[in-house]
Design an enzyme around this catalytic site. Structure first.
Site, short mmCIF file in Angstrom:
data_model
loop_
_atom_site.label_atom_id
_atom_site.label_comp_id
_atom_site.label_asym_id
_atom_site.label_seq_id
_atom_site.Cartn_x
_atom_site.Cartn_y
_atom_site.Cartn_z
N GLU A 187 0.09 5.14 6.51
CA GLU A 187 -1.03 4.66 7.34
C GLU A 187 -1.21 5.40 8.67
OE1 GLU A 187 -0.40 0.42 7.68
OE2 GLU A 187 -0.61 0.12 5.51
N GLU A 303 -0.03 -0.14 -4.17
CA GLU A 303 0.16 -1.52 -3.67
C GLU A 303 -0.96 -2.43 -4.14
OE1 GLU A 303 0.81 -1.67 0.58
OE2 GLU A 303 1.96 0.19 0.59
C1 XIL Z 1 3.85 -6.09 3.86
C2 XIL Z 1 4.81 -7.03 3.16
O1 XIL Z 1 4.25 -7.40 1.93
C3 XIL Z 1 5.08 -8.24 4.01
O2 XIL Z 1 6.09 -9.05 3.42
C4 XIL Z 1 5.50 -7.82 5.41
O3 XIL Z 1 5.61 -8.96 6.22
C5 XIL Z 1 4.50 -6.85 6.02
O4 XIL Z 1 4.32 -5.76 5.15
N1 XIL Z 1 0.73 -2.07 3.51
C6 XIL Z 1 2.01 -1.64 3.33
C7 XIL Z 1 3.09 -2.62 3.01
O5 XIL Z 1 2.25 -0.41 3.29
O6 XIL Z 1 4.35 -2.22 3.49
C8 XIL Z 1 2.75 -3.99 3.55
O7 XIL Z 1 3.74 -4.90 3.12
C9 XIL Z 1 1.37 -4.41 3.09
C10 XIL Z 1 0.33 -3.45 3.59
#
Ligand code: XIL
Length: 400
Positions: A187, A303
């Site tokens: 990101e 994701e």
């Molecule tokens: C999220 C997790 O799912 C949560 O449990 C945590 O509190 C915050 O992070 N983008 C990403 C992930 O790259 O690492 C994130 O995961 C969701 C958004």
């Protein structure tokens, strides 16, 4: 209370209690169509959909369908669930061939102090994966979020570069040769921060400058010569002006990295999607994947989940249908390109999803989301319409 929960409602003031009830309420998932039987059977798990005779384990698993196409299919793993609920690991091992830690490889998890590392959970994930012949995606080595509490007080312009490269050398070095792909930088683009290069004004950017991205990739390559080094980001999926601009900024970042000779091999398209807006989902991301391929980069769907907070209907069947439609449409589109090699969802079952956090449900704070492929009730997992939608999108893909 059971009935209310069964309809998928969450009382935000008593969320944890009600969510437990939601997890426990038999039938929460069976309300979705097609109805299906449980995954939690003793090994070897022979799962057959009781009502329509569709096999969903063994030859019918997502893993078998993905492997027939040379694809990776997986999910993000929550280490507490893996430790506490035997069926969780069994279902993952049966359905998938790749896993990623939802949180266990992030800085906050690995770095109790600025001078120490805690690899307990990350090691447990890798051990679980190796025992079940699953590949591991490493997530992540450099991100503006999830930094430990000590970071802000400790990191300076003088030591940040060393802090970053030491971390990457230690973490990627520990798992050298055992990680399929590392999300080296997560990101890094955020157009709204107003920079001409589109880069996010993150702690790393402020402490090191925009070259932190290249530094991170080089450190990862030094530490692990075989992992596929990946840049991972979100907001790249829809045909909106914002996401068009974000895709362009990611491509420019990649051009700069490649011009500098940085060792980048793939892009992770997070794919946090939503119900609705299907007409603006597909063309832009497809074109983006083709452009990445021209630059010799593979793409991973890293994701995926579908936020259904925007849906007005108060009906779980409708939620499940709309969510499944997004999975099918999106995966059909991206899997057309053979450079897309992996699909991972962000979590295993709806009730365990990060999208159940209240801030992710502003429009329907009382309603639980149904963003994933499975549901779970009392440790018993059931496939949802999105499971079948995903499986048939895998079937339609060309062999890799
Ligand atoms: C999220 C997790 O799912 C949560 O449990 C945590 O509190 C915050 O992070 N983008 C990403 C992930 O790259 O690492 C994130 O995961 C969701 C958004």
């Amino acid at each position: 209370m059971t009935k209310r929960i069964w309809q998928g409602r969450v009382d935000s003031t008593r969320r944890s209690v009600v969510m437990q009830g939601f997890l426990a309420s038999a039938g929460a998932v069976l309300a979705s169509a097609p109805a299906a039987r449980a995954f939690d059977l003793p090994r070897p798990a022979k799962l057959r959909d009781a009502d329509n005779g569709i096999e969903t384990s063994g030859r019918g698993s997502l893993r078998a369908h993905a492997e027939a196409r040379g694809l990776l299919i997986g999910c993000a793993v929550n280490m507490s669930l893996l430790e506490q609920q035997p069926s969780y690991g069994r279902v993952i091992a049966e359905q998938f061939n790749v896993v990623v830690g939802e949180n266990c490889m992030k800085w906050a998890a690995l770095r109790p102090t600025s001078t120490t590392f805690d690899f307990k959970q990350a090691d447990a994930l890798v051990a679980f994966a190796e025992e079940h012949k699953l590949k591991v995606r490493g997530h992540n080595l450099c991100w503006h979020e999830n930094l430990p509490k000590w970071f802000a007080a400790t990191a300076t312009k003088e030591n940040a570069r060393q802090l970053l490269t030491d971390h990457i050398h230690t973490v990627a070095g520990r798992y050298k040769g055992r990680i399929h792909s590392w999300d080296v930088v997560n990101e890094a683009i955020w157009i709204k921060d107003g920079r001409s290069d589109g880069m996010r004004v993150s702690p790393w950017l402020e402490l090191i400058g925009p070259e932190y991205v290249e530094i991170a990739f080089r450190a990862a390559r030094d530490a692990d010569p075989t992992a596929i080094l990946t840049y991972n980001d979100y907001g790249l999926e829809y045909d909106t002006p914002d996401e068009l601009a974000k895709r362009a900024a990611v491509l420019s970042l990649i051009e700069r990295l490649q011009a500098a000779g940085a060792p980048l091999q793939a892009v992770g398209i997070q794919s946090h999607l939503r119900t609705g807006d299907i007409a603006s989902l597909g063309d832009g991301v497809h074109d983006f994947i083709k452009k990445l391929h021209k630059r010799r980069l593979d793409s991973f769907i890293t994701e995926m989940d579908v936020n259904d907070d925007g849906l007005s209907e108060e009906d779980v069947t409708q939620q499940d249908r709309d969510v499944a439609t997004v999975y099918k449409h999106y995966l059909q589109e991206v899997l057309k390109e053979q450079s897309v090699k992996a699909v991972l969802t962000w979590g295993l079952a709806d009730q365990q999803s990060w999208l159940q956090a209240e801030k992710e449900r502003p429009k329907h704070p009382e309603r639980a989301q149904r963003p994933l492929l499975l549901g779970v009730s009392d440790g018993v997992y059931s496939p949802k319409p999105a499971f079948y939608a995903t499986r048939s999108a895998l079937d339609e893909a060309k062999r890799r």
